[in-house]
Structure formats: C-alpha cells, structure tokens
Enzyme design. Structure first.
Site, PDB file in Angstrom:
ATOM      1  NE  ARG A 166      -3.792  -2.058  -0.079  1.00  0.00           N
ATOM      2  CZ  ARG A 166      -3.430  -3.235  -0.627  1.00  0.00           C
ATOM      3  NH1 ARG A 166      -2.274  -3.368  -1.236  1.00  0.00           N
ATOM      4  NH2 ARG A 166      -4.256  -4.258  -0.611  1.00  0.00           N
ATOM      5  CB  SER A 241      -9.591  -1.727   3.322  1.00  0.00           C
ATOM      6  OG  SER A 241     -10.033  -2.931   2.776  1.00  0.00           O
ATOM      7  CD  GLU A 342      -6.192   0.610   1.820  1.00  0.00           C
ATOM      8  OE1 GLU A 342      -6.026  -0.438   2.458  1.00  0.00           O
ATOM      9  OE2 GLU A 342      -6.825   0.655   0.755  1.00  0.00           O
TER      10      GLU A 342
HETATM   11  C1  FAD Z   1     -15.509  -0.325  -2.662  1.00  0.00           C
HETATM   12  C2  FAD Z   1     -14.019  -0.089  -2.697  1.00  0.00           C
HETATM   13  C3  FAD Z   1     -13.141  -1.158  -2.792  1.00  0.00           C
HETATM   14  C4  FAD Z   1     -11.749  -0.955  -2.835  1.00  0.00           C
HETATM   15  N1  FAD Z   1     -10.919  -2.037  -2.920  1.00  0.00           N
HETATM   16  C5  FAD Z   1      -9.582  -1.862  -2.951  1.00  0.00           C
HETATM   17  C6  FAD Z   1      -8.692  -2.991  -3.034  1.00  0.00           C
HETATM   18  O1  FAD Z   1      -9.117  -4.136  -3.074  1.00  0.00           O
HETATM   19  N2  FAD Z   1      -7.373  -2.747  -3.044  1.00  0.00           N
HETATM   20  C7  FAD Z   1      -6.836  -1.491  -3.010  1.00  0.00           C
HETATM   21  O2  FAD Z   1      -5.617  -1.351  -3.037  1.00  0.00           O
HETATM   22  N3  FAD Z   1      -7.652  -0.406  -2.952  1.00  0.00           N
HETATM   23  C8  FAD Z   1      -8.999  -0.557  -2.912  1.00  0.00           C
HETATM   24  N4  FAD Z   1      -9.836   0.532  -2.824  1.00  0.00           N
HETATM   25  C9  FAD Z   1      -9.253   1.870  -2.756  1.00  0.00           C
HETATM   26  C10 FAD Z   1      -9.190   2.605  -4.123  1.00  0.00           C
HETATM   27  O3  FAD Z   1     -10.125   2.080  -5.013  1.00  0.00           O
HETATM   28  C11 FAD Z   1      -7.813   2.553  -4.755  1.00  0.00           C
HETATM   29  O4  FAD Z   1      -6.845   3.067  -3.882  1.00  0.00           O
HETATM   30  C12 FAD Z   1      -7.773   3.331  -6.078  1.00  0.00           C
HETATM   31  O5  FAD Z   1      -6.603   2.997  -6.784  1.00  0.00           O
HETATM   32  C13 FAD Z   1      -7.806   4.842  -5.894  1.00  0.00           C
HETATM   33  O6  FAD Z   1      -7.806   5.438  -7.177  1.00  0.00           O
HETATM   34  P1  FAD Z   1      -8.608   6.757  -7.491  1.00  0.00           P
HETATM   35  O7  FAD Z   1      -8.361   7.082  -8.918  1.00  0.00           O
HETATM   36  O8  FAD Z   1     -10.015   6.631  -7.070  1.00  0.00           O
HETATM   37  O9  FAD Z   1      -7.817   7.800  -6.578  1.00  0.00           O
HETATM   38  P2  FAD Z   1      -8.427   8.979  -5.681  1.00  0.00           P
HETATM   39  O10 FAD Z   1      -9.264   8.396  -4.609  1.00  0.00           O
HETATM   40  O11 FAD Z   1      -9.011  10.023  -6.527  1.00  0.00           O
HETATM   41  O12 FAD Z   1      -7.065   9.539  -5.034  1.00  0.00           O
HETATM   42  C14 FAD Z   1      -6.332   8.752  -4.119  1.00  0.00           C
HETATM   43  C15 FAD Z   1      -4.925   9.358  -3.998  1.00  0.00           C
HETATM   44  O13 FAD Z   1      -4.251   9.201  -5.249  1.00  0.00           O
HETATM   45  C16 FAD Z   1      -3.867  10.471  -5.770  1.00  0.00           C
HETATM   46  N5  FAD Z   1      -4.032  10.416  -7.226  1.00  0.00           N
HETATM   47  C17 FAD Z   1      -5.105   9.913  -7.909  1.00  0.00           C
HETATM   48  N6  FAD Z   1      -4.877  10.053  -9.233  1.00  0.00           N
HETATM   49  C18 FAD Z   1      -3.653  10.631  -9.367  1.00  0.00           C
HETATM   50  C19 FAD Z   1      -2.876  11.058 -10.485  1.00  0.00           C
HETATM   51  N7  FAD Z   1      -3.278  10.888 -11.742  1.00  0.00           N
HETATM   52  N8  FAD Z   1      -1.666  11.654 -10.243  1.00  0.00           N
HETATM   53  C20 FAD Z   1      -1.227  11.832  -8.971  1.00  0.00           C
HETATM   54  N9  FAD Z   1      -1.923  11.458  -7.884  1.00  0.00           N
HETATM   55  C21 FAD Z   1      -3.125  10.880  -8.080  1.00  0.00           C
HETATM   56  C22 FAD Z   1      -4.787  11.488  -5.107  1.00  0.00           C
HETATM   57  O14 FAD Z   1      -4.174  12.766  -5.055  1.00  0.00           O
HETATM   58  C23 FAD Z   1      -4.941  10.869  -3.716  1.00  0.00           C
HETATM   59  O15 FAD Z   1      -3.813  11.186  -2.939  1.00  0.00           O
HETATM   60  C24 FAD Z   1     -11.224   0.359  -2.779  1.00  0.00           C
HETATM   61  C25 FAD Z   1     -12.121   1.445  -2.685  1.00  0.00           C
HETATM   62  C26 FAD Z   1     -13.501   1.229  -2.636  1.00  0.00           C
HETATM   63  C27 FAD Z   1     -14.428   2.395  -2.545  1.00  0.00           C
END
Ligand code: FAD
Length: 348
Positions: A166, A241, A342
């Site tokens: 992570r 999570s 997380e």
């Molecule tokens: C129902 C559910 C299930 C999930 N299951 C998992 C799982 O099994 N495993 C897991 O690891 N995670 C899981 N997650 C967490 C999440 O989906 C991941 O961490 C996902 O990769 C976040 O991506 P995002 O584009 O939504 O980022 P955001 O939520 O928009 O941002 C998260 C972070 O990443 C940064 N960020 C996003 N895009 C960029 C970019 N292009 N450049 C620089 N920084 C950026 C943001 O600034 C922030 O700090 C889950 C979430 C939910 C709601």
C-alpha cells in the site's frame, strides 16, 4: 480549459462525503495539466490531484484551492522488451476496472485478480493497489509523470516508484510532487490466471480457471464483501478498506499472539500474512468490541466487511473521523497495535 468554481466534491467520491472545491479543472492532456498548475500558482492556490475519488475522505469544509481532476484517456498496446510480454500504455484518467476487463478480453494475464477495484488507472500506483494475491507493482513497467518541481514530464521506471505494501514514493517520500499522466503495464499473453488467494482456490477446487472466470469470481467475492461498487448498495458507499493490515515486529507479533492466547483466541494466520508478520486488521477490529453494522451517527462499519466504514446517507467527514478514532483507540487498548488508515484525508 474550463475552470469551474465552488464545485461539490462529494458526488465525485465513492464515500459521497465532503464540501466543495474552490476551483475545479479537468485536464484531458499533459498540456492542460501544465496550464492548470500555472493557474493554481498564479493565484497561490493549494493543488489537489483527483482521480476516481475512491480512496478519499474529503473534509466537510471542502478544498480551499484547485482540484485538478485527471481525465487523460487512451490505451495503447505495443510489444514489450521483455520476452513475450505486451505493454499497455494507459491514460491516467481511464477507469481501472474497464481497463482490467479489456486485458482479460485480450487474454493477457497480470491484473485479473485486481478486477472490481474502483478508481482510475492513475490512482493505482499511488498506494500500489492490491487484492486477492496481486499488486500493480508486479506488472507496472513505468509511470509517466508531470513533475510539479520543474514542470518537466518524466518517465519513472518501476524501481524508482519504490513500491511496497500500500505504498510508493507517490504517497510517501515524494507525496504531492508528481501528477501521474500515464501508466504502462507489462502483461503476459496466454498466461494462466494467478490463483493464490484462499477464497479463489476454494472456488476453483484446484483446477486452473481462465482469466475471465477469475475476473468473474473476484467480482462475485468483492460484491459479497461490499467491495464492489453497485448502485443502490449502501455497503459500498465507502472508501474501501479503512485500515491497513498492520505489519508487526517479531516482538509485537509475539505479544499479540500471547494476548490472544490469554483470551482463549487464535489470531488467524495465512502464509501471505505470516511471512511479513502482517495481521488481519479486520480480525483486530472484530475482536475489540466492534461488530459489522456498528453505528455512530450517520456512519457505520459495513455490514459485509469489518474494515470498511460506510456512509449511511448524509454523513459528515467529522463523523467518519470520530468512528475511525474510536476504532483505533479500542484496538490499541485491547491489542497494543495502532491501526494505520488507508484512505487519503483531504483538507482535514
Ligand atoms: C468499494 C471499494 C473497494 C476498494 N478495494 C480496494 C482494493 O481491493 N485494493 C486497493 O488497493 N484499494 C482498494 N480501494 C481503494 C481505491 O479504489 C484505490 O486506492 C484506487 O486505486 C484509488 O484510485 P482513485 O483514482 O479513485 O484515486 P483517488 O481516490 O481520486 O485519489 C487517491 C490518492 O491518489 C492520488 N491520485 C489519484 N490520481 C492521481 C494522479 N493521476 N496523479 C497523482 N496522484 C493521483 C490522489 O491525489 C490521492 O492522494 C477500494 C475502494 C472502494 C471504494
């Protein structure tokens, strides 16, 4: 480039919590990222980079500066330098699960167990997303970034991203420095699905499933745990999570097992967890006085998974923080283990 003002952020997140952004710009190309950054600098505005909004707790007051939403699209396929691998160069704004479906259809292995994770492609390297025995660090070849220090576009190889559980430079040592523009994954055509996780092994009873069967099984398991976003299911109005599985020192690990023994309990252990002295955060939560469905105001522990905090409807970020604090306090008092969160806290 459209500059929007006072934009509600809650609808742009899976948690559906948080106040507005002072300004919001969606960048569809690297040039627009540079323009948006110049706009923020000219007004001395703090910058927050938004992907799919699935790992965020946004403050009730919102974000006082510019939210830069990454909307860079495109999937380009080319032969890799490593024998037999295919490179997929993917725009950071692409939806992650749609990309996974595309790789499975193309018969390329490497990310099939990461099916159903919400969010954008650009979000995956940030916390090295992982599930069911796979992590993106195993397949990421390189990450193209816009460096906010000097405005240059750079290509970071996987080693330079320093991936671990992570974690990467994007959420630790170089947090806030890079805007991720594109991610390149090296996948293996014709290769077998990666089945390591107990729930998956059980499902296929020793036989080797196709990539597509694996994807379907992972999505089904996730749906049962409220970890797949399904419209109308309140258990997935979350940030996934909420706590990481703690990684303990040998001493802490022994202490935990001793405490469990004195209560007549056994800490569950799996080979993958044992190796790194990692313990199940969900087990710790459920053995510290909390049950699934435990409620505090308009937030609750998911009824399907002890690690997710869910928004029951109209919740405020401060209620999430209150429940988080309560869980951390009780787990620490009972087990002498501090749970680390997380999701990313924005504007708190
Ligand atoms: C129902 C559910 C299930 C999930 N299951 C998992 C799982 O099994 N495993 C897991 O690891 N995670 C899981 N997650 C967490 C999440 O989906 C991941 O961490 C996902 O990769 C976040 O991506 P995002 O584009 O939504 O980022 P955001 O939520 O928009 O941002 C998260 C972070 O990443 C940064 N960020 C996003 N895009 C960029 C970019 N292009 N450049 C620089 N920084 C950026 C943001 O600034 C922030 O700090 C889950 C979430 C939910 C709601």
């Amino acid at each position: 480039m459209l500059i929007q003002e006072n934009v509600p952020l809650a609808p742009l997140t899976s948690f559906r919590i948080g106040g507005p952004a002072r300004f919001l710009i969606e960048a569809r190309a690297a040039g627009e990222v540079a323009e948006a950054v110049a706009f923020a600098r000219s007004r001395v505005l703090p910058l927050f980079v938004l992907g799919g909004g699935s790992n965020l707790v946004i403050a009730d007051a919102g974000w006082p500066g510019l939210v830069l939403k990454i909307g860079i699209s495109g999937v380009v396929r080319r032969p890799g330098s490593q024998e037999g691998k295919i490179l997929f160069e993917v725009g950071a704004g692409e939806d992650w699960d749609t990309f996974v479906a595309h790789t499975v259809e193309a018969g390329c292995a490497g990310v099939e167990c990461l099916s159903g994770i919400p969010g954008s492609v650009g979000g995956t390297p940030v916390q090295n997303v992982g599930a069911y025995g796979q992590e993106v660090s195993e397949t990421i070849d390189s990450v193209e970034v816009f460096d906010l220090r000097d405005g240059q576009i750079r290509e970071l190889c996987a080693e330079a991203c320093e991936f671990s559980y992570r974690s990467s430079i994007f959420n630790t040592s170089e947090r806030g420095r890079f805007v991720i523009l594109r991610v390149t994954y090296a996948l293996e055509p014709g290769s077998a699905a990666h089945i390591e996780y107990t729930d998956l092994k059980r499902q296929f009873e020793g036989r080797s499933p196709t990539l597509s069967e694996t994807r379907d099984a992972v999505r089904q398991i996730r749906a049962r745990k409220g970890m797949l976003i399904i419209d109308g299911d309140p258990d997935c109005r979350s940030a996934g999570s909420f706590f990481k599985n703690p990684v303990l020192s040998t001493e802490q690990h022994e202490d935990l097992f001793g405490r469990a023994l004195s209560k007549g309990l056994t800490v569950p252990s799996y080979p993958a967890l044992e190796q790194a002295h990692k313990v199940s955060a969900a087990w710790l939560v459920e053995h510290s006085g909390f049950t699934r469905g435990y409620r505090l105001g308009k937030v609750a522990i998911s009824s399907k998974h002890a690690l997710a905090i869910v928004n029951l409807g109209g919740a405020r970020a401060e209620e999430v923080l209150a429940l988080k604090d309560r869980i951390q306090r009780e787990v620490e008092q009972t087990w002498a283990v501090r749970l680390e969160t997380e999701p990313v806290f924005v504007g708190q």
